[in-house]
Design an enzyme around this catalytic site. Structure first.
Site, short mmCIF file in Angstrom:
data_model
loop_
_atom_site.label_atom_id
_atom_site.label_comp_id
_atom_site.label_asym_id
_atom_site.label_seq_id
_atom_site.Cartn_x
_atom_site.Cartn_y
_atom_site.Cartn_z
CG HIS A 76 -1.71 1.22 1.30
ND1 HIS A 76 -2.58 1.75 0.60
CD2 HIS A 76 -1.65 2.17 2.67
CE1 HIS A 76 -2.51 3.00 1.14
NE2 HIS A 76 -2.12 3.21 2.36
CG HIS A 102 0.66 7.06 4.12
ND1 HIS A 102 0.98 6.34 3.06
CD2 HIS A 102 -0.55 6.66 4.19
CE1 HIS A 102 0.16 5.38 2.80
NE2 HIS A 102 -0.82 5.61 3.68
CG ASP A 103 -1.07 4.04 6.54
OD1 ASP A 103 -1.52 5.02 7.04
OD2 ASP A 103 -1.33 3.49 5.53
CD GLU A 106 -3.88 6.47 10.97
OE1 GLU A 106 -3.50 7.75 10.69
OE2 GLU A 106 -4.75 5.48 10.46
CG ASP A 107 -2.15 1.91 10.60
OD1 ASP A 107 -2.66 2.06 11.43
OD2 ASP A 107 -2.18 1.70 9.31
CG ASP A 163 -3.88 7.00 2.11
OD1 ASP A 163 -3.56 5.70 1.98
OD2 ASP A 163 -4.61 7.38 3.01
MN MN Z 1 -2.84 4.75 3.90
#
Ligand code: MN
Length: 220
Positions: A76, A102-103, A106-107, A163
């Site tokens: 992704h 980018h994630d 967050e993840d 995204d």
């Molecule tokens: Mn994403």
């Protein structure tokens, strides 16, 4: 052993002016340092991007996408960066790095400070701008994305556009495990509200998003 690397004089004061090594360090030791210097100072975009994608791949290594195949998660962020480069015409290395990362905050267990130390303040700031506050409910996070979109920097808006484009194409390709057609449609409706706040950033990406929304009867 004697090696001749004249251009390294400025990095290695123990080379003579014609590049011959004095006896203090062996050629092998100096060559090892030279490799490190080349990687850390030549600042080639290719080297930087490889370092970035390797970091992201390591951080996401145990995660899978929600598609029935359980695609590795790293596909992704790589795909988001690729959309920016190939379709959006973006060559700004900071934006491409932020897309790859980018994630991660967050993840994964990645902290903003870790990103800043490794990739610098600009990349860390863009990633922070596209990171949801996970202490909030899912519904509130979605509401905040709509609210915050227009106030993001241009770089963050680019990452958000790519995204969304990646995720909507993925939803058209196959339905995530456990999602109903209604949930898919609601995602399109919500994504459209976010993208409305990102308009005026990249005509090509916005046009492609607009086509996907129109196919769902949603209008940008
Ligand atoms: Mn994403």
């Amino acid at each position: 052993m004697i090696g001749t690397i004249p251009t390294l004089d400025r990095f290695f004061p123990d080379t003579t002016s014609d590049g011959l090594f004095r006896s203090r360090r062996s050629f092998v030791e100096v060559q090892k340092s030279a490799d490190a210097v080349v990687i850390s100072t030549m600042n080639s975009d290719a080297v930087v991007l490889l370092e970035t994608v390797n970091f992201a791949a390591d951080k996401h290594r145990n995660q899978r996408r929600k598609d029935p195949d359980g695609t590795p998660y790293i596909n992704h962020p790589i795909g988001v960066a690729r959309i920016l480069a190939n379709e959006g015409g973006i060559t700004d290395i900071n934006v491409l790095q932020a897309a790859l990362l980018h994630d991660t905050v967050e993840d994964t267990d990645t902290s903003p400070a870790e990103l800043e130390a490794k990739f610098g303040p600009t990349v860390a700031r863009i990633v922070q701008e596209v990171t949801d506050d996970k202490s909030l409910s899912k519904q509130e996070r979605k509401r905040q994305q709509v609210e915050h979109a227009p106030h993001c920097s241009r770089e963050a808006k680019l990452v958000k556009l790519a995204d969304k484009l990646y995720n909507l194409r993925d939803l058209n390709r196959c339905t995530p495990v456990g999602w109903t057609p209604q949930r898919v449609q609601e995602y399109f409706v919500w994504a459209c509200e976010v993208v409305k706040g990102l308009k005026g950033t990249n005509p090509t990406l916005e046009e492609k998003l607009g086509e996907l929304f129109t196919q769902r009867g949603v209008h940008l």
